[in-house]
Design an enzyme around this catalytic site. Structure first.
Site, short mmCIF file in Angstrom:
data_model
loop_
_atom_site.label_atom_id
_atom_site.label_comp_id
_atom_site.label_asym_id
_atom_site.label_seq_id
_atom_site.Cartn_x
_atom_site.Cartn_y
_atom_site.Cartn_z
N SER A 25 0.85 -1.20 0.00
CA SER A 25 0.00 0.00 0.00
C SER A 25 0.88 1.25 0.00
O SER A 25 2.05 1.18 -0.38
CB SER A 25 -0.94 -0.03 1.20
OG SER A 25 -1.95 0.94 1.05
N ASN A 26 0.35 2.36 0.40
CA ASN A 26 1.10 3.63 0.45
C ASN A 26 0.51 4.48 1.58
O ASN A 26 -0.55 4.17 2.11
CB ASN A 26 1.05 4.33 -0.91
CG ASN A 26 -0.38 4.65 -1.30
OD1 ASN A 26 -1.05 5.44 -0.64
ND2 ASN A 26 -0.87 4.02 -2.36
N PRO A 27 1.20 5.58 1.96
CA PRO A 27 0.76 6.33 3.15
C PRO A 27 -0.39 7.31 2.94
O PRO A 27 -0.63 8.15 3.82
CB PRO A 27 2.02 7.10 3.57
CG PRO A 27 3.03 6.89 2.52
CD PRO A 27 2.45 6.11 1.41
N SER A 28 -1.13 7.23 1.85
CA SER A 28 -2.22 8.19 1.65
C SER A 28 -3.23 8.13 2.81
O SER A 28 -3.69 7.06 3.19
CB SER A 28 -2.95 7.85 0.33
OG SER A 28 -4.15 8.57 0.28
N ALA A 92 -4.68 7.39 -4.15
CA ALA A 92 -3.31 6.94 -4.42
C ALA A 92 -3.39 5.44 -4.73
O ALA A 92 -3.30 4.60 -3.84
CB ALA A 92 -2.43 7.21 -3.21
#
Ligand code: CTP
Length: 212
Positions: A25-28, A92
């Site tokens: 995943s990503n930090p959005s 994101a």
């Protein structure tokens, strides 16, 4: 009675599962997309929000479809796209996913040293291909280098009306932060720089510009 316009917005990250306990995943945080959804609602749009997994409160009156993966987000966006007048792709989306998801937890002793990935669909690119005359399509560009050049490339490639550039290499703004700073570029070569502000303030300014 005047019919209210439909606004479709995506927000937050996606999760691409490796096994039942691990994902890419990503930090959005989803805050920018949620702020845009609130702003659209204030301006009397009928708002459909497609949200990745975030824990943010949602205003009564905004319709939310919760999704996890890029594939689920794509299905939700595609199915609501034709009815939308204004579409903002703020999520994101993970660009890659594992080729397979193990149904059981992979024990650490058996965990492979590398995981094979395949690209996910570029949802915004697909929406850009389907866009009709009466629809406005807005994207975001998360960049760390050659920001203006890269944002403009995405504006053209994805057939957008506006793109909001986010320089995510600056720690005070962007991912996870309460504040943001964006520069907007239009397909008619306008450029509007918005100074650092809360995501709510920016959402208001972004709407002033894209609905002009
Ligand atoms: N986007 C999308 N589907 C993807 C990836 C991105 O719809 N699989 C959308 C994002 O929501 C954003 C825009 O495309 O509105 C640009 O996303 P960004 O992450 O900045 O760029 P990418 O297109 O993924 O390209 P790159 O990673 O090469 O910068």
């Amino acid at each position: 009675m005047v019919k209210s316009l439909n606004c479709l917005i995506s927000a937050g990250p996606t999760r691409e599962w490796i096994d039942p306990v691990r994902f890419i995943s990503n930090p959005s945080s989803g805050k920018m997309g949620y702020a845009l959804a609130s702003e659209a609602y204030k301006r009397n749009f009928k708002v459909n929000l497609v949200s990745g997994p975030v824990l943010l409160p949602i205003e009564k009156g905004i319709y939310v479809t919760y999704v996890e993966s890029a594939e689920e987000m794509s299905i939700a966006m595609m199915s609501q796209f034709n009815e939308a007048d204004l579409i903002i792709m703020c999520a994101a989306v993970c660009d890659h996913k594992p080729t397979k998801m193990w149904s059981q937890k992979r024990k650490k002793a058996d965990f492979p040293p590398s995981i094979e990935l395949v690209p996910t669909q570029d949802i915004l690119f697909e929406l850009g291909k389907r866009k009709k005359e009466n629809q406005k399509l807005i994207g975001f560009a998360a960049e760390t280098e050659s920001c203006e050049e890269n944002a403009k490339k995405k504006l053209n490639l994805k057939n957008l009306d506006w793109i909001a550039l986010n320089d995510v290499s600056i720690k005070e703004i962007g991912f996870e932060s309460e504040l943001n700073e964006v520069t907007l570029y239009s397909s008619s070569e306008k450029k509007v720089k918005l100074s650092i502000a809360t995501k709510e303030e920016l959402a208001e300014q972004i709407f002033d510009i894209i609905t002009k």
